[in-house]
Scaffold this motif. Structure first.
Motif, short mmCIF file in Angstrom:
data_model
loop_
_atom_site.label_atom_id
_atom_site.label_comp_id
_atom_site.label_asym_id
_atom_site.label_seq_id
_atom_site.Cartn_x
_atom_site.Cartn_y
_atom_site.Cartn_z
N LYS A 5 -23.78 76.39 -87.43
CA LYS A 5 -23.04 77.34 -88.27
C LYS A 5 -22.75 78.63 -87.52
CE LYS A 5 -25.53 77.21 -92.32
NZ LYS A 5 -25.90 77.65 -93.68
N TYR A 6 -23.73 79.09 -86.76
CA TYR A 6 -23.65 80.44 -86.19
C TYR A 6 -23.37 80.44 -84.69
CZ TYR A 6 -25.39 81.41 -90.82
OH TYR A 6 -25.52 81.46 -92.18
N THR A 7 -22.86 79.32 -84.18
CA THR A 7 -22.46 79.28 -82.77
C THR A 7 -20.96 78.99 -82.70
OG1 THR A 7 -24.65 78.55 -82.06
CG2 THR A 7 -22.81 78.10 -80.56
N PRO A 8 -20.23 79.83 -82.01
CA PRO A 8 -18.78 79.61 -81.89
C PRO A 8 -18.45 78.40 -81.02
CG PRO A 8 -19.41 81.86 -81.21
CD PRO A 8 -20.67 81.05 -81.35
N GLU A 9 -17.20 77.99 -81.08
CA GLU A 9 -16.70 76.87 -80.28
C GLU A 9 -17.13 76.96 -78.83
OE1 GLU A 9 -13.41 74.89 -80.64
OE2 GLU A 9 -13.35 75.03 -82.82
N GLY A 10 -17.44 75.82 -78.27
CA GLY A 10 -17.77 75.78 -76.85
C GLY A 10 -19.21 76.11 -76.52
N GLY A 11 -20.01 76.32 -77.54
CA GLY A 11 -21.41 76.71 -77.31
C GLY A 11 -22.32 75.54 -76.97
N VAL A 12 -23.58 75.88 -76.80
CA VAL A 12 -24.59 74.89 -76.43
C VAL A 12 -25.81 75.04 -77.34
CG1 VAL A 12 -26.06 74.01 -74.57
CG2 VAL A 12 -23.85 75.04 -74.01
N VAL A 13 -26.32 73.92 -77.79
CA VAL A 13 -27.58 73.90 -78.55
C VAL A 13 -28.60 73.09 -77.74
CG1 VAL A 13 -28.70 73.15 -80.69
CG2 VAL A 13 -26.36 74.04 -80.75
N THR A 14 -29.72 73.72 -77.46
CA THR A 14 -30.74 73.08 -76.63
C THR A 14 -31.99 72.80 -77.46
OG1 THR A 14 -29.92 74.33 -74.73
CG2 THR A 14 -32.08 73.27 -74.50
N LEU A 15 -32.40 71.54 -77.47
CA LEU A 15 -33.63 71.16 -78.16
C LEU A 15 -34.67 70.83 -77.10
CD1 LEU A 15 -31.06 69.96 -79.88
CD2 LEU A 15 -32.88 69.17 -81.35
N GLU A 16 -35.84 71.42 -77.25
CA GLU A 16 -36.85 71.27 -76.22
C GLU A 16 -38.21 70.97 -76.85
OE1 GLU A 16 -36.62 74.54 -73.55
OE2 GLU A 16 -37.85 73.55 -72.03
N ALA A 17 -38.97 70.10 -76.21
CA ALA A 17 -40.34 69.81 -76.67
C ALA A 17 -41.28 69.90 -75.49
CB ALA A 17 -40.40 68.41 -77.29
N LYS A 18 -42.37 70.64 -75.68
CA LYS A 18 -43.37 70.71 -74.63
C LYS A 18 -44.76 70.80 -75.24
CE LYS A 18 -41.27 74.19 -72.52
NZ LYS A 18 -41.04 75.35 -71.66
N VAL A 19 -45.74 70.46 -74.43
CA VAL A 19 -47.12 70.63 -74.88
C VAL A 19 -47.58 72.00 -74.39
CG1 VAL A 19 -49.49 69.80 -74.71
CG2 VAL A 19 -47.62 68.18 -74.89
N THR A 20 -48.06 72.81 -75.32
CA THR A 20 -48.44 74.19 -74.99
C THR A 20 -49.93 74.39 -75.22
OG1 THR A 20 -47.66 74.80 -77.18
CG2 THR A 20 -46.18 75.22 -75.34
N GLU A 21 -50.42 75.55 -74.82
CA GLU A 21 -51.86 75.79 -74.86
C GLU A 21 -52.43 75.64 -76.28
OE1 GLU A 21 -53.01 79.98 -74.25
OE2 GLU A 21 -50.92 80.30 -73.73
N GLY A 22 -53.68 75.27 -76.35
CA GLY A 22 -54.32 75.05 -77.62
C GLY A 22 -53.95 73.70 -78.22
#
Ligand code: ATP
Ligand code: MG
Length: 159
Positions: free
Chosen positions: A58-75
């Protein structure tokens, strides 16, 4: 049963592929090696992801990029983030953004549809899973929402 994290993120972007094509927005998925499958309520986490990705679109104009990331973090947490190159959120609104019905100025939200519930629902679901959700944003640059899911519960490893 356990959820394959990469597959889950691919499925989210598939659900939004039509909207992404319409706005010429592309998605990038990054998953740390060795994450594999994790046990959690898939329907609920899908709802969180859908809310975050729908906001990004909704809030990204044409030509944008959406990045989905998964990582294991501390704890022993799994951290999943959704980042966009969109319009961002003004500093003054950041404190209230997870409140029910809170929307950044009505003018820019009016045409977008929605009720201002997506982020509050996402926070409720993440909290119910023992995780936390946080949002960082730079006006005119983009927004990143990250949430954690504990990988260990009651002394037993879930993954
Ligand atoms: P709903 O989710 O109920 O359809 P909504 O998207 O307006 O409505 P939320 O998802 O709770 O509600 O988001 C609250 C407000 O935060 C939005 O109205 C918007 O102003 C701002 N916001 C949320 N995500 C982003 C984002 N990725 N980029 C810019 N602004 C955002
Ligand atoms: Mg929303």
């Amino acid at each position: 049963e356990p959820t394959d994290v990469l597959e889950m993120l691919e499925d989210v972007t598939d659900r939004f592929s039509f909207q992404m094509q319409q706005k010429n927005i592309r998605s990038i998925i990054k998953v740390d090696k060795g994450i594999g499958s994790v046990s959690f309520d898939r329907d609920q986490i899908d709802q969180v992801l859908d809310n975050l990705v729908s906001n990004s679109l909704k809030y990204t104009p044409e030509g944008g990029v959406v990045t989905l990331e998964a990582k294991v973090t501390e704890g022993a947490n799994l951290t999943i983030s959704v980042r966009d190159t969109g319009i961002g959120i003004p500093k003054k609104d950041l404190d209230r953004i997870f409140e029910r019905f809170y929307r950044v100025d009505k003018a820019r939200s009016r045409n977008m549809g929605g009720t201002g519930l997506g982020l509050s629902i996402a926070r409720e679901i993440v909290s119910a899973h023992g995780g936390v959700i946080a949002l960082q944003s730079e006006l005119g640059q983009g927004t990143k929402v990250s949430f954690t899911l504990p990988l260990v519960e009651d002394g037993g490893v879930l993954s």
